[in-house]
Design a protein around this motif. Structure first.
Motif, PDB file in Angstrom:
ATOM      1  N   ALA A   1      -8.944   5.513   0.036  1.00  0.00           N
ATOM      2  CA  ALA A   1      -7.771   5.624   0.910  1.00  0.00           C
ATOM      3  C   ALA A   1      -6.505   5.280   0.142  1.00  0.00           C
ATOM      4  O   ALA A   1      -5.482   5.949   0.273  1.00  0.00           O
ATOM      5  CB  ALA A   1      -7.935   4.712   2.125  1.00  0.00           C
TER       6      ALA A   1
ATOM      7  N   LEU B   1      -2.841   6.314   1.453  1.00  0.00           N
ATOM      8  CA  LEU B   1      -2.769   5.633   2.736  1.00  0.00           C
ATOM      9  C   LEU B   1      -2.281   4.209   2.532  1.00  0.00           C
ATOM     10  O   LEU B   1      -2.458   3.623   1.462  1.00  0.00           O
ATOM     11  CB  LEU B   1      -4.134   5.618   3.421  1.00  0.00           C
ATOM     12  CG  LEU B   1      -4.492   6.897   4.174  1.00  0.00           C
ATOM     13  CD1 LEU B   1      -5.135   7.884   3.227  1.00  0.00           C
ATOM     14  CD2 LEU B   1      -5.409   6.574   5.319  1.00  0.00           C
ATOM     15  N   LYS B   2      -1.682   3.646   3.563  1.00  0.00           N
ATOM     16  CA  LYS B   2      -1.179   2.276   3.534  1.00  0.00           C
ATOM     17  C   LYS B   2      -2.254   1.333   4.076  1.00  0.00           C
ATOM     18  O   LYS B   2      -3.162   1.752   4.803  1.00  0.00           O
ATOM     19  CB  LYS B   2       0.088   2.150   4.389  1.00  0.00           C
ATOM     20  CG  LYS B   2       1.191   3.094   3.965  1.00  0.00           C
ATOM     21  CD  LYS B   2       1.667   2.786   2.570  1.00  0.00           C
ATOM     22  CE  LYS B   2       2.817   3.703   2.186  1.00  0.00           C
ATOM     23  NZ  LYS B   2       3.062   3.740   0.780  1.00  0.00           N
TER      24      LYS B   2
ATOM     25  N   HIS C   1      -2.136  -0.776   6.422  1.00  0.00           N
ATOM     26  CA  HIS C   1      -2.186  -0.819   7.883  1.00  0.00           C
ATOM     27  C   HIS C   1      -2.882   0.396   8.491  1.00  0.00           C
ATOM     28  O   HIS C   1      -3.084   0.457   9.704  1.00  0.00           O
ATOM     29  CB  HIS C   1      -0.774  -0.990   8.473  1.00  0.00           C
ATOM     30  CG  HIS C   1       0.088   0.214   8.306  1.00  0.00           C
ATOM     31  ND1 HIS C   1       0.873   0.401   7.181  1.00  0.00           N
ATOM     32  CD2 HIS C   1       0.282   1.294   9.099  1.00  0.00           C
ATOM     33  CE1 HIS C   1       1.514   1.558   7.311  1.00  0.00           C
ATOM     34  NE2 HIS C   1       1.179   2.122   8.456  1.00  0.00           N
ATOM     35  N   GLU C   2      -3.267   1.356   7.649  1.00  0.00           N
ATOM     36  CA  GLU C   2      -3.991   2.523   8.135  1.00  0.00           C
ATOM     37  C   GLU C   2      -5.507   2.324   8.059  1.00  0.00           C
ATOM     38  O   GLU C   2      -6.271   3.278   8.158  1.00  0.00           O
ATOM     39  CB  GLU C   2      -3.561   3.765   7.355  1.00  0.00           C
ATOM     40  CG  GLU C   2      -2.097   4.115   7.604  1.00  0.00           C
ATOM     41  CD  GLU C   2      -1.633   5.322   6.832  1.00  0.00           C
ATOM     42  OE1 GLU C   2      -1.754   6.444   7.382  1.00  0.00           O
ATOM     43  OE2 GLU C   2      -1.150   5.144   5.690  1.00  0.00           O
ATOM     44  N   ASN C   3      -5.925   1.082   7.936  1.00  0.00           N
ATOM     45  CA  ASN C   3      -7.341   0.725   7.946  1.00  0.00           C
ATOM     46  C   ASN C   3      -7.965   1.292   9.229  1.00  0.00           C
ATOM     47  O   ASN C   3      -7.497   1.012  10.318  1.00  0.00           O
ATOM     48  CB  ASN C   3      -7.456  -0.807   7.922  1.00  0.00           C
ATOM     49  CG  ASN C   3      -8.885  -1.308   7.820  1.00  0.00           C
ATOM     50  OD1 ASN C   3      -9.812  -0.674   8.291  1.00  0.00           O
ATOM     51  ND2 ASN C   3      -9.028  -2.462   7.218  1.00  0.00           N
ATOM     52  N   PRO C   4      -9.013   2.103   9.102  1.00  0.00           N
ATOM     53  CA  PRO C   4      -9.591   2.721  10.300  1.00  0.00           C
ATOM     54  C   PRO C   4     -10.161   1.705  11.291  1.00  0.00           C
ATOM     55  O   PRO C   4     -10.309   2.011  12.472  1.00  0.00           O
ATOM     56  CB  PRO C   4     -10.687   3.635   9.743  1.00  0.00           C
ATOM     57  CG  PRO C   4     -10.976   3.119   8.384  1.00  0.00           C
ATOM     58  CD  PRO C   4      -9.704   2.501   7.884  1.00  0.00           C
TER      59      PRO C   4
ATOM     60  N   ALA D   1      -8.000   0.869  14.389  1.00  0.00           N
ATOM     61  CA  ALA D   1      -7.866   1.839  15.481  1.00  0.00           C
ATOM     62  C   ALA D   1      -8.401   1.214  16.776  1.00  0.00           C
ATOM     63  O   ALA D   1      -9.439   0.549  16.763  1.00  0.00           O
ATOM     64  CB  ALA D   1      -8.640   3.114  15.148  1.00  0.00           C
TER      65      ALA D   1
ATOM     66  N   LYS E   1     -10.506  -3.286   3.590  1.00  0.00           N
ATOM     67  CA  LYS E   1      -9.257  -3.880   3.096  1.00  0.00           C
ATOM     68  C   LYS E   1      -9.425  -4.358   1.649  1.00  0.00           C
ATOM     69  O   LYS E   1      -8.529  -4.179   0.819  1.00  0.00           O
ATOM     70  CB  LYS E   1      -8.867  -5.044   3.999  1.00  0.00           C
ATOM     71  CG  LYS E   1      -7.577  -5.730   3.599  1.00  0.00           C
ATOM     72  CD  LYS E   1      -7.290  -6.880   4.548  1.00  0.00           C
ATOM     73  CE  LYS E   1      -6.085  -7.657   4.043  1.00  0.00           C
ATOM     74  NZ  LYS E   1      -5.987  -8.961   4.678  1.00  0.00           N
TER      75      LYS E   1
ATOM     76  N   TRP F   1      -9.236  -1.390  -0.621  1.00  0.00           N
ATOM     77  CA  TRP F   1      -7.849  -0.911  -0.686  1.00  0.00           C
ATOM     78  C   TRP F   1      -7.022  -1.830  -1.582  1.00  0.00           C
ATOM     79  O   TRP F   1      -6.273  -1.369  -2.446  1.00  0.00           O
ATOM     80  CB  TRP F   1      -7.252  -0.835   0.719  1.00  0.00           C
ATOM     81  CG  TRP F   1      -5.938  -0.126   0.753  1.00  0.00           C
ATOM     82  CD1 TRP F   1      -5.740   1.176   1.060  1.00  0.00           C
ATOM     83  CD2 TRP F   1      -4.642  -0.677   0.448  1.00  0.00           C
ATOM     84  NE1 TRP F   1      -4.392   1.476   0.964  1.00  0.00           N
ATOM     85  CE2 TRP F   1      -3.695   0.359   0.589  1.00  0.00           C
ATOM     86  CE3 TRP F   1      -4.196  -1.930   0.057  1.00  0.00           C
ATOM     87  CZ2 TRP F   1      -2.348   0.173   0.361  1.00  0.00           C
ATOM     88  CZ3 TRP F   1      -2.845  -2.127  -0.173  1.00  0.00           C
ATOM     89  CH2 TRP F   1      -1.931  -1.088  -0.012  1.00  0.00           C
TER      90      TRP F   1
END
Length: 85
Positions: free
Chosen positions: A16, A21-22, A24-27, A30, A53, A56
């Motif tokens: 990611a 992706l940033k 905070h875009e950790n799935p 959601a 995380k 990332w």
């Protein structure tokens, strides 16, 4: 969660970051993936969130040339938590 799932989630987080992706875009952030009151589900969700995380953040640190500093910080945090326990 198995060790294979953990590694897969770390790799997904790393990919990611490679894709731009940033954090905070950790799935796992959601709404449909958030646990709803079951404490065992909360533990599983947190482990999955943290694994993604971690992947990332490791990729991010390696891209910025600060991978050594990143892992030293993680080790320091772990040592502090052990002393606080």
């Amino acid at each position: 969660m198995t060790i294979e799932e953990l590694i897969d989630l770390q790799e997904a987080g790393s990919r990611a970051r490679v894709l731009g992706l940033k954090a905070h875009e950790n799935p796992y952030l959601a709404p449909q993936r958030m646990p709803t009151g079951d404490t065992s589900a909360l533990g599983d969700w947190l482990a999955r969130h943290d694994a993604w995380k971690f992947g990332w953040e490791a990729e991010d640190a390696s891209r910025e040339g600060r991978i050594t500093t990143h892992f030293k910080e993680l080790i320091s945090i772990t040592k502090r938590r052990a002393l606080d326990a």
